[in-house]
Design an enzyme around this catalytic site. Sequence first.
Site, PDB file in Angstrom:
ATOM      1  N   ASP A   2      17.797 -61.472 -46.762  1.00 26.45           N
ATOM      2  CA  ASP A   2      18.634 -62.670 -46.740  1.00 26.45           C
ATOM      3  C   ASP A   2      19.817 -62.504 -47.681  1.00 26.45           C
ATOM      4  O   ASP A   2      19.730 -61.817 -48.692  1.00 26.45           O
ATOM      5  CB  ASP A   2      17.791 -63.884 -47.144  1.00 26.45           C
ATOM      6  CG  ASP A   2      18.437 -65.193 -46.715  1.00 26.45           C
ATOM      7  OD1 ASP A   2      19.392 -65.152 -45.915  1.00 26.45           O
ATOM      8  OD2 ASP A   2      17.993 -66.248 -47.198  1.00 26.45           O
ATOM      9  N   GLY A   5      25.481 -63.140 -45.461  1.00 30.57           N
ATOM     10  CA  GLY A   5      26.639 -64.017 -45.299  1.00 30.57           C
ATOM     11  C   GLY A   5      27.267 -64.374 -46.634  1.00 30.57           C
ATOM     12  O   GLY A   5      28.492 -64.309 -46.807  1.00 30.57           O
ATOM     13  N   HIS A  19      26.664 -58.333 -42.713  1.00 26.28           N
ATOM     14  CA  HIS A  19      25.592 -57.776 -41.883  1.00 26.28           C
ATOM     15  C   HIS A  19      25.717 -56.254 -41.808  1.00 26.28           C
ATOM     16  O   HIS A  19      24.722 -55.541 -41.872  1.00 26.28           O
ATOM     17  CB  HIS A  19      25.634 -58.394 -40.486  1.00 26.28           C
ATOM     18  CG  HIS A  19      25.368 -59.873 -40.486  1.00 26.28           C
ATOM     19  ND1 HIS A  19      24.315 -60.424 -41.183  1.00 26.28           N
ATOM     20  CD2 HIS A  19      26.012 -60.915 -39.885  1.00 26.28           C
ATOM     21  CE1 HIS A  19      24.319 -61.746 -41.009  1.00 26.28           C
ATOM     22  NE2 HIS A  19      25.346 -62.061 -40.235  1.00 26.28           N
ATOM     23  N   SER A  47      15.313 -64.103 -36.526  1.00 27.95           N
ATOM     24  CA  SER A  47      14.276 -65.099 -36.252  1.00 27.95           C
ATOM     25  C   SER A  47      14.586 -65.857 -34.966  1.00 27.95           C
ATOM     26  O   SER A  47      15.729 -65.842 -34.485  1.00 27.95           O
ATOM     27  CB  SER A  47      14.176 -66.086 -37.420  1.00 27.95           C
ATOM     28  OG  SER A  47      15.246 -67.006 -37.369  1.00 27.95           O
ATOM     29  N   LEU A 113       5.705 -43.496 -42.577  1.00 27.95           N
ATOM     30  CA  LEU A 113       5.886 -44.948 -42.703  1.00 27.95           C
ATOM     31  C   LEU A 113       5.949 -45.627 -41.338  1.00 27.95           C
ATOM     32  O   LEU A 113       6.640 -45.164 -40.432  1.00 27.95           O
ATOM     33  CB  LEU A 113       7.196 -45.225 -43.457  1.00 27.95           C
ATOM     34  CG  LEU A 113       7.647 -46.684 -43.552  1.00 27.95           C
ATOM     35  CD1 LEU A 113       6.758 -47.466 -44.517  1.00 27.95           C
ATOM     36  CD2 LEU A 113       9.108 -46.775 -44.001  1.00 27.95           C
TER      37      LEU A 113
HETATM   38  C1  IPE Z   1      20.413 -62.346 -43.433  1.00 28.77           C
HETATM   39  O1  IPE Z   1      21.586 -62.825 -44.016  1.00 28.77           O
HETATM   40  C2  IPE Z   1      20.653 -61.731 -42.065  1.00 28.77           C
HETATM   41  C3  IPE Z   1      20.040 -62.441 -40.932  1.00 28.77           C
HETATM   42  C4  IPE Z   1      19.363 -63.547 -40.971  1.00 28.77           C
HETATM   43  C5  IPE Z   1      20.258 -61.854 -39.615  1.00 28.77           C
HETATM   44  P1  IPE Z   1      22.161 -64.253 -43.672  1.00 28.77           P
HETATM   45  O2  IPE Z   1      23.052 -64.119 -42.490  1.00 28.77           O
HETATM   46  O3  IPE Z   1      21.046 -65.239 -43.524  1.00 28.77           O
HETATM   47  O4  IPE Z   1      23.021 -64.563 -44.964  1.00 28.77           O
HETATM   48  P2  IPE Z   1      23.250 -65.974 -45.662  1.00 28.77           P
HETATM   49  O5  IPE Z   1      21.914 -66.630 -45.852  1.00 28.77           O
HETATM   50  O6  IPE Z   1      24.151 -66.773 -44.775  1.00 28.77           O
HETATM   51  O7  IPE Z   1      23.888 -65.620 -46.966  1.00 28.77           O
HETATM   52 MG    MG Z   2      20.202 -66.673 -44.720  1.00 25.35          MG
END
Ligand code: IPE
Ligand code: MG
Length: 216
Positions: A2, A5, A19, A47, A113
């Site tokens: 997480d 973004g 990403h 998810s 793994l």
């Molecule tokens: C994790 O980062 C990547 C995925 C869920 C695909 P986020 O996209 O959730 O990043 P934030 O939470 O907005 O910072």
């Molecule tokens: Mg997130």
Amino acid sequence: MDGNGRWAQAKGLPRLAGHKAGVEPVREMVKACSELKIPVLTLYAFSTENWARPQDEVTDLMGLLSFALRREAEMLHKNHVRLSAIGHLEGLPQSVRTELERTIERLKDNTGLRLNLALNYGARQEIVDAVNRLIAEGRKSISAEELSGALYTAGLPDPDLVIRTSGEMRVSNFLLWQIAYSELYVTPVFWPDFSREHLYAALADYQSRQRRFGRL
Ligand code: IPE
Ligand code: MG
């Protein structure tokens, strides 16, 4: 995984840049876990709730996924990694499914793994699907072992440790049944910055814990 973004946002970059930057720690974790002889690494990559993001971002994530699978197949093979996936895989775009199936097939005889990707994954749906499958088989009552065996993770051990990056103190529909006795570790580090040193810190923390499984 997480914080992609927010990592990008903090740098004034588009979310996609976060990403993309999140692929490097995946490579690092695969190598580190292989070296440490950790048997299974499950990565929560997408998810069932992530479909609610803007269409552009979903498209970017799916594109990145199939691109990364193709580009990293050789690295995974060199590290003796075997690949599997959990989630409603039928709901993924055909391009991703094709790349996933190809990579799983290519790595299927490896004995290192086990890299397990949670894709279009939601734990509540997983449990409901498992129960419905057992009902369809005519079962009137089931045991905990039978339910475990009907989940996507059948045959895999329950996780010992769950690491969540970016500081969020929640489980977000991840392996709800399987993490009943897992140790939880939350780090404020955004996923793109998560390095070996952060993994080692999480493992050292895990090693300092006393797991009692409800006993004394
Ligand atoms: C994790 O980062 C990547 C995925 C869920 C695909 P986020 O996209 O959730 O990043 P934030 O939470 O907005 O910072
Ligand atoms: Mg997130």
